[in-house]
Enzyme design. Structure first.
Site, PDB file in Angstrom:
ATOM      1  CG  ASP A  75       9.443 -13.351   9.995  1.00 41.32           C
ATOM      2  OD1 ASP A  75       8.849 -12.340  10.430  1.00 41.32           O
ATOM      3  OD2 ASP A  75       9.519 -14.418  10.638  1.00 41.32           O
ATOM      4  CG  HIS A 130       7.204  -2.961  10.123  1.00 42.96           C
ATOM      5  ND1 HIS A 130       7.441  -4.303   9.921  1.00 42.96           N
ATOM      6  CD2 HIS A 130       6.462  -2.888  11.266  1.00 42.96           C
ATOM      7  CE1 HIS A 130       6.863  -5.009  10.887  1.00 42.96           C
ATOM      8  NE2 HIS A 130       6.267  -4.168  11.717  1.00 42.96           N
ATOM      9  CG  LEU A 171       9.694  -8.265 -11.193  1.00 44.20           C
ATOM     10  CD1 LEU A 171      10.105  -9.740 -11.148  1.00 44.20           C
ATOM     11  CD2 LEU A 171      10.472  -7.477 -10.129  1.00 44.20           C
TER      12      LEU A 171
END
Ligand code: IPE
Ligand code: IPE
Ligand code: MG
Length: 269
Positions: free
Chosen positions: A40, A57, A151
């Site tokens: 956030d 963003h 991962l």
């Protein structure tokens, strides 16, 4: 502003010795196996610099790259990133469109590096609600990284905890209606197996990090965070560094996870 030309070098915010010291302080035997992050603060990062929110963003994608790298390097098994919530569809159309475009472009651009780092991309959320272009690029990356064994990078896209729980309830109801499932068989483990996180190597996050300073869950992984350790930092997502990630792991390792038991029971285990 071009979203296509946004590749920027990942800048190390501190010197290598700090990184090395942090890496040395981490107990490899007590790593969080699944780390989830509420990424956030992109918009505030941008507006505080007089930039458009979408610039935040774009910068946030660089942080995704950094944190994926360090999570993979340290040996975290699964990294779930909250990239777009069900409620985020209610944002202005221009921002939603820019975000969807950015997600598609970034995924495609990062695929070679994901493969190089043995990272497998997966997603939780309403895939069918994503725009076709983003869907195609995402599917391409799922396919191209399906063989990777390191991962698991799990993106929460068009996702919310309530969306997933109600979807799972619907699936279970259908199985019961079809006679394939006896209602008496519905327990916590059966319910969990119908959630979209069931496909992850570890379903429940051990550690949840939220950047941007808000101390709330915002409809993320509601079922799965029952006993997750939570770290909130005031830093906006574009400013979140590899060092910050390692510090969050170190803080996690200092905690005693009691799962409802007493401290004495835990130490005597
Ligand atoms: C998080 O940053 C990214 C998404 C929710 C897509 P925000 O866009 O929420 O940034 P702030 O919280 O408004 O600063
Ligand atoms: C949470 O951030 C969702 C994501 C990071 C994708 P929001 O910015 O949507 O959360 P609220 O609205 O502040 O709770
Ligand atoms: Mg926000």
């Amino acid at each position: 502003m071009s979203l296509e030309n946004d590749a920027q070098p990942v800048i190390m915010s501190t010197d290598n010795t700090t990184m090395e010291k942090l890496l040395e302080s981490i107990d490899r035997n007590r790593l969080p196996r699944h780390v989830a992050i509420i990424m956030d603060g992109n918009g505030r990062w941008a507006t505080s610099r007089g930039l458009e929110r979408s610039q935040g963003h774009i910068e946030g994608v660089n942080t995704v790259r950094r944190i994926t790298e360090i999570a993979s390097e340290v040996g975290v098994e699964c990294l779930t990133l909250y990239a777009f919530s069900t409620e985020n569809w209610n944002r202005p159309k221009a921002e939603v469109d820019a975000l969807m475009h950015l997600i598609g472009i970034a995924i495609q651009r990062e695929t070679p590096d994901l493969i190089k780092n043995n990272v497998r991309l997966t997603m939780i959320g309403d895939f069918g609600r994503m725009p076709e272009d983003a869907r195609k690029r995402l599917q391409g990356c799922f396919d191209d990284t399906a063989h990777c064994t390191g991962l698991v990078l799990n993106l929460a896209l068009s996702y919310s905890g309530r969306w997933d729980i109600s979807r799972a309830a619907r699936d279970i109801a259908r199985e019961v209606a079809d006679g394939a499932l006896n209602p008496d068989e519905i327990d916590e483990s059966l319910f969990a197996s119908r959630l979209s996180t069931a496909k992850l190597p570890v379903q429940d996050p051990d550690l949840l990090i939220r950047t941007g300073g808000e101390v709330r869950v915002s409809n993320f992984l509601l079922w799965e965070i029952t006993y997750t350790e939570i770290e909130v930092t005031d830093k906006f997502w574009p400013d979140f560094t590899k060092e910050d990630f390692l510090k969050a792991i170190i803080s996690y390792q200092k905690r005693e996870r009691r799962f409802g038991k007493t401290s004495q029971q835990i130490t005597n285990q």
